[in-house]
Design an enzyme around this catalytic site. Structure first.
Site, PDB file in Angstrom:
ATOM      1  N   CYS A 141      23.618  24.766 -11.859  1.00 37.32           N
ATOM      2  CA  CYS A 141      22.503  24.806 -10.960  1.00 37.32           C
ATOM      3  C   CYS A 141      21.640  23.837 -11.071  1.00 37.32           C
ATOM      4  CB  CYS A 141      21.738  26.318 -11.238  1.00 37.32           C
ATOM      5  SG  CYS A 141      21.047  26.196 -13.170  1.00 37.32           S
TER       6      CYS A 141
ATOM      7  N   HIS B 289      23.718  27.200 -21.964  1.00 35.47           N
ATOM      8  CA  HIS B 289      24.540  28.198 -22.914  1.00 35.47           C
ATOM      9  C   HIS B 289      25.860  27.943 -22.600  1.00 35.47           C
ATOM     10  CE1 HIS B 289      21.299  31.468 -23.691  1.00 35.47           C
ATOM     11  NE2 HIS B 289      21.486  30.566 -24.537  1.00 35.47           N
TER      12      HIS B 289
ATOM     13  N   HIS C 217      15.238  27.084 -20.001  1.00 32.83           N
ATOM     14  CA  HIS C 217      14.641  28.482 -20.439  1.00 32.83           C
ATOM     15  C   HIS C 217      13.380  28.511 -20.507  1.00 32.83           C
ATOM     16  CE1 HIS C 217      18.988  29.659 -20.627  1.00 32.83           C
ATOM     17  NE2 HIS C 217      18.967  29.293 -21.712  1.00 32.83           N
TER      18      HIS C 217
ATOM     19  N   CYS D  70      12.796  24.503 -16.460  1.00 32.78           N
ATOM     20  CA  CYS D  70      13.208  24.540 -14.777  1.00 32.78           C
ATOM     21  C   CYS D  70      11.924  25.006 -14.270  1.00 32.78           C
ATOM     22  CB  CYS D  70      14.303  25.679 -14.719  1.00 32.78           C
ATOM     23  SG  CYS D  70      14.823  26.034 -12.917  1.00 32.78           S
TER      24      CYS D  70
ATOM     25  N   HIS E 221      16.599  37.097 -24.860  1.00 36.43           N
ATOM     26  CA  HIS E 221      16.796  35.985 -24.053  1.00 36.43           C
ATOM     27  C   HIS E 221      15.602  35.087 -24.360  1.00 36.43           C
ATOM     28  CE1 HIS E 221      17.877  33.149 -21.041  1.00 36.43           C
ATOM     29  NE2 HIS E 221      18.990  33.647 -21.039  1.00 36.43           N
TER      30      HIS E 221
ATOM     31  N   GLU F 179      14.424  32.632 -22.402  1.00 37.31           N
ATOM     32  CA  GLU F 179      13.428  32.641 -21.294  1.00 37.31           C
ATOM     33  C   GLU F 179      12.253  33.874 -21.530  1.00 37.31           C
ATOM     34  OE1 GLU F 179      15.219  32.442 -17.278  1.00 37.31           O
ATOM     35  OE2 GLU F 179      13.879  34.028 -16.477  1.00 37.31           O
TER      36      GLU F 179
ATOM     37  N   THR G  37      14.898  35.141 -14.538  1.00 33.76           N
ATOM     38  CA  THR G  37      15.206  34.469 -13.276  1.00 33.76           C
ATOM     39  C   THR G  37      16.861  34.750 -12.585  1.00 33.76           C
ATOM     40  OG1 THR G  37      15.666  32.616 -14.620  1.00 33.76           O
ATOM     41  CG2 THR G  37      13.764  32.646 -13.400  1.00 33.76           C
TER      42      THR G  37
ATOM     43  N   SER H 123      26.440  32.843 -22.532  1.00 31.17           N
ATOM     44  CA  SER H 123      25.570  32.774 -20.987  1.00 31.17           C
ATOM     45  C   SER H 123      25.393  34.176 -20.359  1.00 31.17           C
ATOM     46  CB  SER H 123      26.461  31.776 -20.452  1.00 31.17           C
ATOM     47  OG  SER H 123      25.919  32.043 -18.876  1.00 31.17           O
TER      48      SER H 123
HETATM   49  S1  SF4 Z   1      15.901  29.304 -13.006  1.00 35.12           S
HETATM   50 FE1  SF4 Z   1      17.413  29.246 -13.946  1.00 35.12          FE
HETATM   51  S2  SF4 Z   1      19.540  29.628 -12.697  1.00 35.12           S
HETATM   52 FE2  SF4 Z   1      17.586  29.210 -11.504  1.00 35.12          FE
HETATM   53  S3  SF4 Z   1      17.909  26.844 -11.295  1.00 35.12           S
HETATM   54 FE3  SF4 Z   1      16.405  27.289 -12.910  1.00 35.12          FE
HETATM   55  S4  SF4 Z   1      17.820  27.050 -14.984  1.00 35.12           S
HETATM   56 FE4  SF4 Z   1      19.091  27.535 -12.897  1.00 35.12          FE
END
Ligand code: SF4
Length: 282
Positions: free
Chosen positions: A12, A41, A73, A95, A123, A125, A161, A217
């Site tokens: 992603c 992951h 994360h 991210c 997790h 995140e 997310t 993952s």
């Molecule tokens: S939130 Fe997570 S799945 Fe979505 S783009 Fe960011 S890293 Fe990727």
């Protein structure tokens, strides 16, 4: 015989960004370069980075000095403080979509809402989001758990997310009956929703699904669970070597999808192996 590969399979935006930042750091700061936890992951991708000199360490205490990359994360407040105290050079690959979820959590907390996160408590995140809110946070992985909570005067809900959208909706529906005031931020990443929707579409069309991604993952595990609900002949694998010819023997339509942290070269290898086993041209 038909082979359908999901268009959304693989890295992603957030994972690609984190990998690009790590590759850039390899050029700029090749000495003493670390990630806090595996960057993504996926053991194959982590191995590849290790070969380039990017060392994964589980704790800040295990990083002697140099540069630390925070993964997509996000990072907990405690680890951020420790990294600063140690005067490590910080490359923050969190991210932006995860950052947005963190901001929504802070907003809800600051405005007096009890916070409910739909996600996995362990997790990284979710742990990072929780760390910015000292108390009053509940994390639920399913509807049963939320039934035991509440009632609330003011409740705010966000999601990890990569959560399943249908589960998120179910939890919100239950909370509607338990909270006088309810504020919901849909923090599920769009790329995840698209990937899950495409997986559902593919699983309905085929008689076997292969889901590729790290066993560690969470988003790949969920993808496999979603496909398995529709197509029981669903197999979660990490690499092409794991594909058993028996799985494909009587299958005429095979679907392939992959988690957000699965490298494209791993997906290609799986495609090649399926084509070889089914006598398809590549
Ligand atoms: S939130 Fe997570 S799945 Fe979505 S783009 Fe960011 S890293 Fe990727």
């Amino acid at each position: 015989m038909k082979l359908i590969i999901a268009k959304s399979a693989g890295f992603c935006f957030g994972v690609k960004r984190a990998i690009d930042m790590a590759l850039d750091a390899v050029k700029k700061y090749p000495k003493d370069l670390y990630t806090l936890g595996p960057l993504i992951h996926n053991p194959q991708a982590v191995e590849f980075l290790e070969e380039l000199g990017v060392k994964a360490r589980d704790r800040i205490e295990h990083i002697p000095g140099g540069t630390v990359i925070f993964r997509s994360h996000g990072v907990s407040l405690k680890d951020l403080r420790k990294a600063k105290e140690k005067r490590l050079r910080i490359i923050d690959a969190t991210c932006p979509i995860v950052k947005r979820a963190q901001l929504h959590a802070k907003y809800l907390h600051q405005h007096g809402y009890a916070l409910l996160i739909v996600g996995e408590a362990q997790h990284p995140e979710v742990e990072a989001i929780r760390s910015y809110i000292q108390e009053g946070v509940d994390v639920v992985e399913g509807v049963k758990a939320v039934q035991r909570l509440g009632p609330w005067a003011k409740l705010g809900i966000i999601a990890q997310t990569t959560q399943s959208f249908s589960l998120f909706k179910e939890v919100v529906a239950v909370c509607l009956e338990k909270a006088k005031e309810l504020k919901v931020f849909n923090t599920i990443c769009h790329a995840t929703t698209i990937r899950q929707m495409e997986a559902v579409e593919i699983a309905r069309k085929v008689d076997c699904v292969i889901v590729i991604g790290g066993y560690n993952s969470g988003n790949t595990q969920r993808l496999a669970a979603i496909c398995r609900d529709i197509q029981p002949h669903t197999y979660h694998i990490e690499t092409a070597e794991e594909i058993h010819p028996r799985w494909l023997a009587k299958r005429e339509r095979i679907g392939v999808t992959a988690g957000a942290s699965t490298p494209s070269w791993v997906i290609k290898e799986v495609e090649r192996k399926v084509r070889r086993l089914k006598g398809l041209r590549g």
